[in-house]
Design an enzyme around this catalytic site. Sequence first.
Site, mmCIF file in Angstrom:
data_model
loop_
_atom_site.group_PDB
_atom_site.id
_atom_site.type_symbol
_atom_site.label_atom_id
_atom_site.label_comp_id
_atom_site.label_asym_id
_atom_site.label_seq_id
_atom_site.Cartn_x
_atom_site.Cartn_y
_atom_site.Cartn_z
ATOM 1 N N SER A 1 0.837 -1.202 0.000
ATOM 2 C CA SER A 1 0.000 0.000 0.000
ATOM 3 C C SER A 1 0.867 1.244 0.000
ATOM 4 O O SER A 1 2.075 1.185 0.204
ATOM 5 C CB SER A 1 -0.911 0.011 1.231
ATOM 6 O OG SER A 1 -0.140 0.125 2.402
ATOM 7 N N LYS B 1 2.204 7.823 -1.603
ATOM 8 C CA LYS B 1 3.246 8.775 -1.247
ATOM 9 C C LYS B 1 4.461 8.058 -0.667
ATOM 10 O O LYS B 1 5.584 8.504 -0.831
ATOM 11 C CB LYS B 1 2.705 9.786 -0.228
ATOM 12 C CG LYS B 1 1.605 10.692 -0.786
ATOM 13 C CD LYS B 1 1.151 11.689 0.265
ATOM 14 C CE LYS B 1 0.080 12.605 -0.274
ATOM 15 N NZ LYS B 1 -0.393 13.568 0.752
ATOM 16 N N ALA B 2 4.229 6.983 0.046
ATOM 17 C CA ALA B 2 5.328 6.223 0.647
ATOM 18 C C ALA B 2 5.090 4.741 0.409
ATOM 19 O O ALA B 2 4.581 4.041 1.264
ATOM 20 C CB ALA B 2 5.425 6.510 2.144
ATOM 21 N N PRO B 3 5.385 4.237 -0.802
ATOM 22 C CA PRO B 3 5.137 2.833 -1.101
ATOM 23 C C PRO B 3 5.822 1.927 -0.084
ATOM 24 O O PRO B 3 6.978 2.144 0.294
ATOM 25 C CB PRO B 3 5.745 2.665 -2.505
ATOM 26 C CG PRO B 3 5.739 4.037 -3.088
ATOM 27 C CD PRO B 3 5.977 4.953 -1.942
ATOM 28 N N ASN B 4 5.107 0.903 0.353
ATOM 29 C CA ASN B 4 5.662 -0.011 1.348
ATOM 30 C C ASN B 4 5.018 -1.374 1.184
ATOM 31 O O ASN B 4 3.950 -1.513 0.604
ATOM 32 C CB ASN B 4 5.444 0.520 2.761
ATOM 33 C CG ASN B 4 3.975 0.634 3.100
ATOM 34 O OD1 ASN B 4 3.344 -0.330 3.540
ATOM 35 N ND2 ASN B 4 3.395 1.819 2.885
ATOM 36 N N LYS C 1 7.530 -4.219 8.023
ATOM 37 C CA LYS C 1 7.139 -3.248 6.998
ATOM 38 C C LYS C 1 8.404 -2.745 6.296
ATOM 39 O O LYS C 1 9.293 -2.188 6.934
ATOM 40 C CB LYS C 1 6.356 -2.092 7.614
ATOM 41 C CG LYS C 1 5.981 -1.016 6.598
ATOM 42 C CD LYS C 1 4.948 -0.050 7.132
ATOM 43 C CE LYS C 1 3.571 -0.635 7.090
ATOM 44 N NZ LYS C 1 2.520 0.384 7.317
ATOM 45 N N ASP D 1 -0.276 9.377 15.040
ATOM 46 C CA ASP D 1 -1.437 8.998 14.238
ATOM 47 C C ASP D 1 -2.097 7.712 14.726
ATOM 48 O O ASP D 1 -2.375 6.796 13.942
ATOM 49 C CB ASP D 1 -1.028 8.850 12.771
ATOM 50 C CG ASP D 1 -2.231 8.900 11.833
ATOM 51 O OD1 ASP D 1 -3.313 9.294 12.298
ATOM 52 O OD2 ASP D 1 -2.081 8.538 10.658
#
Length: 459
Positions: A72, A75-78, A97, A145
């Site tokens: 997913s 902006k920050a593919p992981n 991750k 978050d």
Amino acid sequence: MGCCQSFFFRVTASQEKAYLHQAQNHHPSQPANGKDPASAASSGLRGFIEFSLADLKAATNNFSPEFIVSESGEKAPNVVYKGRLQNQDNRTWIAVKKFTKLAWPDPKQFAGESTIEWALRLRVALYIAEALDYCSSEGRPLYHDLNAYRVLFDENGDPRLSCFGLMKNSRDGKSYSTNLAYTPPEYLRNGRVTPESVIFSFGTVLLDLLSGKHIPPSHALDMIRGKNILLLMDSHLEGNFSTEEATVVFDLASECLQYEPRERPNTKDLVATLAPLQNKPDVPSYVMLGIPKHEEAPPTPQHPLSPMGDACSRMDLTAIHQILVMTHYKDDEGTNELSFQEWTQQMRDMLEARKRGDVAFRDKDFRTAIECYSQFIDVGTMISPTVYARRSLCHLLCDQPDAALRDAMQAQCVYPEWSTAFYMQAVALAKLDMHKDAADMLNEAAALEEKRQRGGKGS
């Protein structure tokens, strides 16, 4: 009550290290012993541990595509991998991750949320509060978050707090995944995450648990102040909840969502408020979720296995029975020396009882075999490890693992280096869901067999 377990790994092309945090089996009455991993381990807790990239490659089979759980982030593919630590003393299942950038990613694809009953929602709230309190006591109070997507369920259905949000620095957080309505007010003012910011976010999680929806805090607070609590409750609960308990949780959420950070409770207050609300402490989470109990097979032993060892590792009771029938009493040689005076009528009766037990054992009449072997053992004149091993198997086949374990231990007492005694203990321990102990016992048995092959005494 309850336990908290979480994992945090961060891997990028430019990093050769990753960090793991495990807050496992933590109880509020057992505070952590500072930040020293050794002292934490002595208290049953595992502190923040640094792992090398090689450790993570071994756990995930070199980041094999078959181990991928989710992919997913624009902006920050992981990519999130499942894995298992290969340390002999720690074979915990983990989530890893892997980042292609240093930006903090959105883990939404790694979490799934479904309708759960009221008691389990209260348990989720408590476990997450306990996890935050533990992290705070370990000097890691910042969690960026915090939201419902950070809550995962393990294989036993217990809620866990993902450590993808743990922070070292108050300015590490890039942005909140939710819109501005859910962001702590102070973060909007200065861009800093504080322990009080975490409490605010916890309040939004409580609202999610109560309502089953992502309600803006300001709207929820207006309804709470207007005493419209029932309108906020998740309709999927169909009224199956305690209004008194819900009111306590709503009040706690209201305190967490106060505009001024100093007016919010701390993590210990969260735990103190939520702990008394747990109304099904003896019901496992997997039962409330309606999923089967997780039973993990013991790992493959380090030593090569004989037919007996292989049967025990597979918990194949039928194969074990066949092997014990074929082996007969050859392993009892030398365990008894009887004088002429001991050959009394009582001795003849005792041997007759064993013979009847052998016939019943061969014919798979296991309850009769238990009765006959018990008569032999109760006389006490002659001690046979084979009889204990056979009666142990009979107990297993009659669904009596506790009695089976006792007999296997007695066989070991009679013959300390007899591998069969260890194998039978391994099977009984596995039946009792003590899989780590079962694996250790299986390895000991295999080691004894290897010793015998090198010239030692054993089976």
